[in-house]
Design an enzyme around this catalytic site. Structure first.
Site, PDB file in Angstrom:
ATOM      1  N   SER A 112      43.173  12.610 -26.570  1.00 35.95           N
ATOM      2  CA  SER A 112      42.522  13.845 -26.141  1.00 35.95           C
ATOM      3  C   SER A 112      41.069  13.653 -25.721  1.00 35.95           C
ATOM      4  O   SER A 112      40.782  12.864 -24.828  1.00 35.95           O
ATOM      5  CB  SER A 112      42.651  14.870 -27.258  1.00 35.95           C
ATOM      6  OG  SER A 112      42.258  16.129 -26.801  1.00 35.95           O
ATOM      7  N   HIS A 113      40.162  14.302 -26.421  1.00 39.48           N
ATOM      8  CA  HIS A 113      38.736  14.302 -26.055  1.00 39.48           C
ATOM      9  C   HIS A 113      37.973  13.184 -26.760  1.00 39.48           C
ATOM     10  O   HIS A 113      36.767  13.087 -26.622  1.00 39.48           O
ATOM     11  CB  HIS A 113      38.147  15.645 -26.444  1.00 39.48           C
ATOM     12  CG  HIS A 113      38.464  15.996 -27.864  1.00 39.48           C
ATOM     13  ND1 HIS A 113      39.748  16.327 -28.271  1.00 39.48           N
ATOM     14  CD2 HIS A 113      37.700  16.004 -28.965  1.00 39.48           C
ATOM     15  CE1 HIS A 113      39.744  16.540 -29.567  1.00 39.48           C
ATOM     16  NE2 HIS A 113      38.521  16.350 -30.024  1.00 39.48           N
ATOM     17  N   ASP A 276      39.182  18.042 -20.641  1.00 38.71           N
ATOM     18  CA  ASP A 276      38.983  16.883 -21.517  1.00 38.71           C
ATOM     19  C   ASP A 276      39.816  15.676 -21.082  1.00 38.71           C
ATOM     20  O   ASP A 276      40.416  15.667 -20.006  1.00 38.71           O
ATOM     21  CB  ASP A 276      39.286  17.259 -22.975  1.00 38.71           C
ATOM     22  CG  ASP A 276      40.772  17.435 -23.204  1.00 38.71           C
ATOM     23  OD1 ASP A 276      41.486  17.822 -22.266  1.00 38.71           O
ATOM     24  OD2 ASP A 276      41.244  17.164 -24.331  1.00 38.71           O
ATOM     25  N   ASP A 278      42.764  14.386 -21.695  1.00 41.49           N
ATOM     26  CA  ASP A 278      44.157  14.517 -21.265  1.00 41.49           C
ATOM     27  C   ASP A 278      44.448  15.839 -20.556  1.00 41.49           C
ATOM     28  O   ASP A 278      45.611  16.162 -20.304  1.00 41.49           O
ATOM     29  CB  ASP A 278      45.092  14.335 -22.460  1.00 41.49           C
ATOM     30  CG  ASP A 278      44.853  15.376 -23.537  1.00 41.49           C
ATOM     31  OD1 ASP A 278      43.707  15.845 -23.666  1.00 41.49           O
ATOM     32  OD2 ASP A 278      45.807  15.736 -24.255  1.00 41.49           O
ATOM     33  N   ASP A 280      44.086  19.074 -21.433  1.00 43.59           N
ATOM     34  CA  ASP A 280      44.594  20.304 -22.036  1.00 43.59           C
ATOM     35  C   ASP A 280      43.492  21.248 -22.510  1.00 43.59           C
ATOM     36  O   ASP A 280      43.747  22.417 -22.747  1.00 43.59           O
ATOM     37  CB  ASP A 280      45.604  19.998 -23.167  1.00 43.59           C
ATOM     38  CG  ASP A 280      45.015  19.145 -24.267  1.00 43.59           C
ATOM     39  OD1 ASP A 280      43.842  18.744 -24.166  1.00 43.59           O
ATOM     40  OD2 ASP A 280      45.742  18.870 -25.249  1.00 43.59           O
ATOM     41  N   ARG A 281      42.263  20.743 -22.643  1.00 46.44           N
ATOM     42  CA  ARG A 281      41.173  21.626 -23.074  1.00 46.44           C
ATOM     43  C   ARG A 281      40.357  22.101 -21.881  1.00 46.44           C
ATOM     44  O   ARG A 281      40.409  21.510 -20.812  1.00 46.44           O
ATOM     45  CB  ARG A 281      40.240  20.899 -24.038  1.00 46.44           C
ATOM     46  CG  ARG A 281      40.918  20.522 -25.320  1.00 46.44           C
ATOM     47  CD  ARG A 281      39.908  20.002 -26.321  1.00 46.44           C
ATOM     48  NE  ARG A 281      40.581  19.724 -27.583  1.00 46.44           N
ATOM     49  CZ  ARG A 281      39.984  19.691 -28.759  1.00 46.44           C
ATOM     50  NH1 ARG A 281      38.687  19.919 -28.845  1.00 46.44           N
ATOM     51  NH2 ARG A 281      40.662  19.431 -29.858  1.00 46.44           N
ATOM     52  N   LYS A 375      48.530  23.433 -24.417  1.00 47.51           N
ATOM     53  CA  LYS A 375      47.403  24.139 -23.830  1.00 47.51           C
ATOM     54  C   LYS A 375      47.131  23.510 -22.476  1.00 47.51           C
ATOM     55  O   LYS A 375      47.532  22.373 -22.218  1.00 47.51           O
ATOM     56  CB  LYS A 375      46.200  24.083 -24.746  1.00 47.51           C
ATOM     57  CG  LYS A 375      45.796  22.702 -25.175  1.00 47.51           C
ATOM     58  CD  LYS A 375      44.849  22.785 -26.370  1.00 47.51           C
ATOM     59  CE  LYS A 375      44.600  21.413 -26.936  1.00 47.51           C
ATOM     60  NZ  LYS A 375      44.516  21.407 -28.388  1.00 47.51           N
TER      61      LYS A 375
END
Ligand code: G1P
Ligand code: ZN
Length: 542
Positions: A112-113, A276, A278, A280-281, A375
Site C-alpha cells: 500500500s502506502h 497511494d 497501490d 486504493d487511497r 477502496k
C-alpha cells in the site's frame, strides 16, 4: 516439469488488516514466499476451471514474486492466469478484473502506502471471487496452514515475458498478459460523467494529480489526460518506480508536500488529488482546503446522485468504526441505512455483496462503492471532479454548505508509532479493565457517557469480530477511539481517533486541533498515554 519441494514452516505468516506485510528481506528468506502462496492455494483448492488474477503495485520485488506466483499457480492446477502487463495492477483494477472475468480470486502484491525498496516493505494479499480481500475465516485458515506446511508445488519453467500483451501457454495453463488500465478506465466511464468533467476542465478549471511514482501513474495519464483532456503538465510523478523515488507513496501533507504546498496558495489550482502505492487511497484538496477522508465520504454520499452510476440514489452507507460520524448525519437526514464495521475494507464485502450499501469509506483515506470490492482512489477523485463539474462551486464552498446542512464533525487521528509492543498491549488491557467504571467520570470539560470495546456481528454471515477498538462516548456527541494498528511492520502503533460534533454554523471555522483540545487532553488522561509510553505527543497527526 511440476516439482514438489520440501519446506519448513515459518510461524509469522499471519495476514493483517491487508494481507501479509513484512520487510523485503523477510520475504527473501528461503521459501518464505513459496510457503505463503502454497498456504493460499491449499486453503482455496477448488479450481472449477476459473482464472487467477495476479498483479501488484510495481514496488521492489514485485516482478520476482509475480514469476514465482505464475510457476506455483500453474503447478497448483490453475488453467488460466490473468496478469497485468509488467506485473502492474492497481488494487481496485485487480478487484475489477477478478469480478469481470469470474475469476476464483487474485494475488495482489503491495504494501500500500508503505515505502518500497530492498530494505523497505512488501506484501502479499489474497482476494476472493467477489474481488475483495479474503474474509477473516479464510485468512485465519491460510495462517493455520502456513504453520504446518511441509511442501509446495512449483513448475520448473523459464520466466514468462510479462512485458507484452497477449497469451502464451505454460504447460496446460493459459497465461494472458492484459493491459492494466483499459478495463478499469472503461468501468469509470460508466459511473462518472466524463463529458461534464471534460467541459469543466476545458472551461479553465485547473486540476493537479500526484501519482507519487506509484501504480496510478499510467491510470492517471489514460483517464485524466487522454479521456478527460487534463493538461499533461498537471500530472505529477506518473512514472511508477520500484522505490517510489525514495518517498513514501502515502498521500498526505507530509509525503505529498509539493502538491500540498501548491494547493495551499491563493493562486493554486482549483482541485488537487493524489493516490497511494497501490491506488486504493485518495487525497482530496481544494484551493487552500483539505477535505478530511471522513468528510469526503459524507460529501460524496450526499452528492452521489450527481454521478450517472448513482443517479437512482444509494442503498446505504458503511464506514469503519473509527471513521467520523459525518456520514451518519447524511444517512439520517436522507433516510438511508448506515452501517458501522471494524477497521479494514474486508468488512464491507458482505454488505456490498448483499446490496445493503452502495458507498463505503474509512478515515484512513479510503473511499469506494459497490463497483469493486476494494477502496478506490481514482474513483474518489473522479467523483469529486463530477461533483465540481455539476455544482460549479469550489471544493471549499461545497464543504462549507455541507457542514451548514448536516453540522460539522471535527476530527483528527493521533498516531503513536514505534511503541514497544508490550507497552502498547498493556495500555490497551489497562484501558479495557477501566471500561466498566468510566461512565459518568469527568475529564476536564468532558464527561464520559458510556464506553465499550467494539464488537461486530456481521449481519450477513453471522460471524463475530471482537476487540476491534475501545470507544469512549462523551456527553454531547464527542468520541474518543483507541486501537492498535494491524498493518505496521515494526513495533506497535497506537491510534487515537478524536471527534467532536458541532451543529453551530458560527463555530465551523475552527482549526480542528483547537476544536479538539479538551478531547486530546482527556484521551491522554484516560489511557495514560504519555506516562506509559514516555511520549510527549503523537508521531503523526492527521
Ligand atoms: C490501516 C487503516 C485502515 C485500513 C488499513 C489498510 O490499518 O487504519 O483503515 O483499512 O490500513 O489500508 P491499521 O494500520 O490502522 O490497522
Ligand atoms: Zn493502498
Amino acid at each position: 516439469m511440476i516439482k514438489t519441494i520440501k519446506t519448513t514452516p515459518y510461524d509469522d505468516q499471519k495476514p493483517g488488516t491487508s494481507g501479509l506485510r513484512k520487510k523485503v528481506p523477510v520475504f527473501q528468506q528461503p521459501n518464505y514466499v513459496e510457503n505463503f502462496l502454497q498456504s493460499i492455494f491449499d486453503v482455496q483448492d477448488k479450481r472449477d476451471g476459473r482464472a487467477l488474477v495476479i498483479g501488484g503495485d510495481g514496488r521492489y520485488y514485485n516482478e520476482t514474486v509475480i514469476q514465482t506466483a505464475i510457476r506455483m499457480a500453474v503447478a497448483n492446477g490453475f488453467s488460466k492466469l490473468l496478469i497485468g502487463r509488467n506485473g502492474i495492477l492497481s488494487t481496485p483494477a485487480a478487484s475489477h478484473l477478478i469480478r469481470k472475468n469470474g475469476a476464483l480470486g487474485g494475488i495482489v502484491l503491495s504494501a500500500s502506502h508503505n515505502p518500497g525498496g530492498p530494505n523497505e516493505d512488501f506484501g502479499i494479499k489474497y482476494n476472493g471471487e467477489n474481488g475483495g480481500p479474503a474474509f477473516e475465516s479464510v485468512t485465519e485458515a491460510i495462517y493455520r496452514r502456513s504453520k504446518e506446511i511441509d511442501s509446495y508445488r512449483i513448475a520448473e519453467t523459464p520466466d514468462v515475458d510479462i512485458s507484452s500483451l497477449g497469451s502464451c501457454s505454460v504447460g496446460p495453463c493459459e497465461v494472458r498478459i492484459v493491459d492494466p488500465v483499459t478495463d478499469y478506465a472503461n468501468l469509470m466511464e460508466t459511473l462518472v460523467d466524463f463529458a461534464a468533467i471534460r467541459t469543466l476542465l476545458k472551461s479553465g478549471s485547473r486540476m493537479v494529480f500526484d501519482a507519487m511514482h506509484a501504480v496510478t501513474g499510467p491510470y492517471a495519464e489514460e483517464i485524466f489526460v487522454r479521456r478527460l483532456g487534463a493538461d499533461p503538465e498537471a500530472m505529477m510523478h506518473t512514472k511508477p518506480l520500484p522505490d517510489f523515488g525514495g518517498h513514501h507513496p502515502d498521500p498526505n501533507m507530509v509525503h505529498a508536500k509539493t502538491l500540498f504546498d501548491m494547493m495551499m496558495r491563493d493562486d493554486g489550482p482549483d482541485f488537487g488529488a493524489a493516490s497511494d502505492g497501490d491506488g486504493d487511497r485518495n487525497l482530496i484538496l481544494g484551493r487552500n482546503f483539505f477535505v478530511t477522508p471522513s468528510d469526503s465520504l459524507a460529501m460524496i454520499a450526499a452528492n452521489a446522485h450527481l454521478a450517472p452510476g448513482y443517479r437512482k440514489g444509494i442503498k446505504g452507507i458503511a464506514r469503519s468504526m473509527p471513521t467520523s460520524q459525518a456520514a451518519d448525519r447524511v444517512a439520517e437526514k436522507r433516510g438511508i441505512a448506515m452501517h458501522e464495521t471494524p477497521t479494514g475494507w474486508k468488512f464491507f464485502g458482505n454488505l456490498l455483496d448483499a446490496a445493503k450499501v452502495t458507498i463505503c469509506g474509512e478515515e484512513s483515506a479510503g473511499t469506494g462503492s459497490d463497483h469493486v470490492r476494494e477502496k478506490d482512489g481514482l474513483w474518489a477523485v473522479l467523483m469529486w471532479l463530477n461533483i465540481l463539474a455539476v455544482r460549479r462551486q469550489s471544493v471549499a464552498q461545497i464543504a462549507v454548505e455541507h457542514w451548514a446542512e448536516f453540522g460539522r464533525n471535527y476530527y483528527s487521528r493521533h498516531d503513536y508509532e514505534g511503541i514497544d509492543v508490550e507497552v502498547a498491549e498493556d495500555l490497551m488491557e489497562a484501558l479495557r479493565a477501566r471500561l466498566p467504571n468510566l461512565a459518568g467520570t469527568r475529564f476536564g470539560s468532558v464527561i464520559v457517557e458510556r464506553a465499550d470495546d467494539f464488537a461486530y456481528d456481521d449481519p450477513i454471515d453471522g460471524s463475530r469480530s471482537e476487540r476491534q477498538g475501545i470507544r469512549i462516548f462523551m456527553e454531547g456527541g464527542s468520541r474518543i477511539v483507541y486501537r492498535l494498528s494491524g498493518t505496521g511492520t515494526s513495533g506497535a502503533t497506537l491510534r487515537v481517533y478524536l471527534e467532536r460534533f458541532e451543529p453551530d454554523v458560527a463555530k465551523h471555522d475552527l482549526d480542528p486541533q483547537d476544536a479538539l483540545t479538551d478531547l486530546i487532553r482527556a484521551a491522554d488522561e484516560i489511557a495514560g498515554i504519555s506516562s506509559r509510553t514516555g511520549r510527549k505527543g503523537p508521531t503523526v497527526v492527521t
